[in-house]
Design an enzyme around this catalytic site. Sequence first.
Site, PDB file in Angstrom:
ATOM      1  CG  ASP A  93      -2.188  -0.549   0.792  1.00  0.00           C
ATOM      2  OD1 ASP A  93      -2.793  -0.742  -0.187  1.00  0.00           O
ATOM      3  OD2 ASP A  93      -3.152  -0.700   2.252  1.00  0.00           O
ATOM      4  CG  ASP A 129      -8.555  -7.374  13.046  1.00  0.00           C
ATOM      5  OD1 ASP A 129      -9.151  -6.626  13.659  1.00  0.00           O
ATOM      6  OD2 ASP A 129      -7.501  -7.594  13.560  1.00  0.00           O
TER       7      ASP A 129
END
Length: 679
Positions: free
Chosen positions: A133, A392
Amino acid sequence: MAATITDRLFTTRIASGRLLYKLYFIAFIAGIFSLCYYRLTHIPSDHPILWLLVSLAEFWFAATWVFQQGFRWAPTFHVTYPDRLPSNLPPVDLFVCTADPDREPPMLVADTLLSLMAYDYDANKLAFYLSDDGGSELTFHAIYQASLFAKHWLPFCRKYKVEPPAPQAYFSAENMDVGGGCQSFRRDYDLVKVLLQGNGKDVDVEGKPMPTLVYVSREKRSGHPHHYKAGALNALNRVSSLMSNAPLILNVDCDMHSNNSQALRDAVCFFLDPKEGHRIGYVQFPQSFNGVTKNDLYANGVKRIYEIEFFGTNAHNGPMYAGTGSVHRRESLNGRKFDPNFPIKLEDKSVKGSKNWTELEEKAKELIRCDYEMGKPWGKEMGVMYGCAVEDVFSGLVFHSRGWQSVFCSPERKAYLGLAPVNTNDTLIQHKRWSTGSLEIFLSDYCPWTHGVGRLKLGQIMCYSFYTLWALWCLPMLCYALIPPLAMANGISLFPQVTDPWFKVFASLGIASHIFSLGELMWAKGTIKMWWNETRMWMMKGSSSYLFSVIVIILKSVGISETGFEITSKVINQEALKRYNQEIMEFAVPSPMFIPTTTLSLLNLYCLLQTTPKILEVGLGGLDHLALQLIISGYISIISMPLYEALFLRKDKGRMPTSVTTYSITLAFLVFYLSSFVM
Ligand SMILES: O=c1ccn([C@@H]2O[C@H](COP(=O)(O)OP(=O)(O)O[C@H]3O[C@H](CO)[C@@H](O)[C@H](O)[C@H]3O)[C@@H](O)[C@H]2O)c(=O)[nH]1
Ligand SMILES: [Mn+2]
């Protein structure tokens, strides 16, 4: 594939000694009820507000204790039998994420990748996808070099059974074939580059097949949210479905290297198990950390979560998804619901045969474009969920509510070893992200108390309540750290006096909960000092990270702020590292995160010192009615010793910056004098 397996591939065992625990539970719950009864029958007429606040705090402490029973009721352990696995194992796609070459050194990323490539698994069945990223040339270069080095490294690991298979020591400049390959690299557009071609195209120095390795870097454009790690995982999900499409997906963060080349086989045991396998959506490994000090100064070893609590979740549909170190069934990740009447077999639908990689690279670029997801269900019905700082846990909750189970798999030899924050500020910021994200989950459409009812088991709801309401700890903590000392300084009693039989209820609950949490940590091979550090960090997080989370969430709800993803730094300077290894707390930066905690510590100390002359005057007996308040302030002051040292005594660079000291002292005095008007 699974049809030929008849023997169980894993078995389950519940912890012994539960009767003893149930007796403790009954005694403790009786204590909680007595305390509530006392509070309700002893409402003071002169200070009803103080009474209310302290009572609410106690109520919340009790409620969180009840939620925790989800973890404590029936610790459950799994044992796997990888020897019974068939030779034809399912393919696995492995995702590694990195985001910032300054905070996540490329060498670390390469190390992680190489350690994973050394899994004891058929290389033809593995495909690695690295998401960068940060779009960093340095990272790309490191990965490219790693792909060359892997051709030497993997045979070496096979030959010498290297454990841990992370090459740090080996991966030095001398080992690399420098130059070549990446000249064409440009960072102003999406990039998908196949660095190693699987299925026997690329081979190692011994002529054995290499796994596939693909580098992916997404374009970022303002106006198109890139959704941080969740966005990266979903992009890799699409690229991998095009290139390899394995039925299982492993995700590891760049800061966690593999420490056990057999762990993947352990995970596969769960999915291929003939009896339970079809129910399992994901397998979560614990997060363990390298280099945490002996007594885990910042409690970042998170032993309590991964060596105690997660075993408890195994009793009711399994653990939360904790990001790194998890293996997912692609189907469940992609939004399929679990239906016991139509079990989904773990079929190998992977893309086989020779591939036109250049064509695939071009096609893949389309899939990672920043506008690709517009109008598509990614991040909502498909893939990892968006809109939450802890993608998550949020996604795991969604998978659980779609009927999938998870399992906590904790092999004897640790599956992964990672890097945890090594200073106070990073620790508090990480916990701010976690607790903000958790509270976002509670406030989302998937709230365990509403959406969860009927979809989750009761024990599961309790566990999720504990985690998603983490941030709210700050309220009772603030009440307990502010009101008793200030009331004490103003001569107001809020607790029963020592001679009152009710005193015993308060004292026993306090002592019992401390002894229990100490015992638990000792059971997980902790130390007394570790427990003391953990308690201090809990108070610091409570008064800082969690408080800021609640503020952030309130600001977000009125549209003032957005929650992001502050990446934890994985680098540390030598001087700070030395202090860390000596277990000296590091402050150094003028961070607002420190101010609430230091203010409260100073306030408690001041109130204590203020009351001491009175004690000397009348003797302890005369302050019988303030005894518990003295104990609370005394306790806070003792646990805050490292803070006082950092504020006033230390001279090293890690001490508390003067600005924080000044703000905290001013704030503490302000609060103190205001209280004398209000109380
Ligand atoms: O825009 C981003 C930001 C982060 N990451 C990656 O996300 C991972 C986790 O980031 P880190 O700063 O290490 O955060 P931690 O708090 O250590 O991560 C924990 O908490 C996260 C949720 O907040 C989980 O996703 C992680 O798996 C879990 O280990 C790293 O690999 C990053 O490279 C990205 O890919 N893109
Ligand atoms: Mn991390």
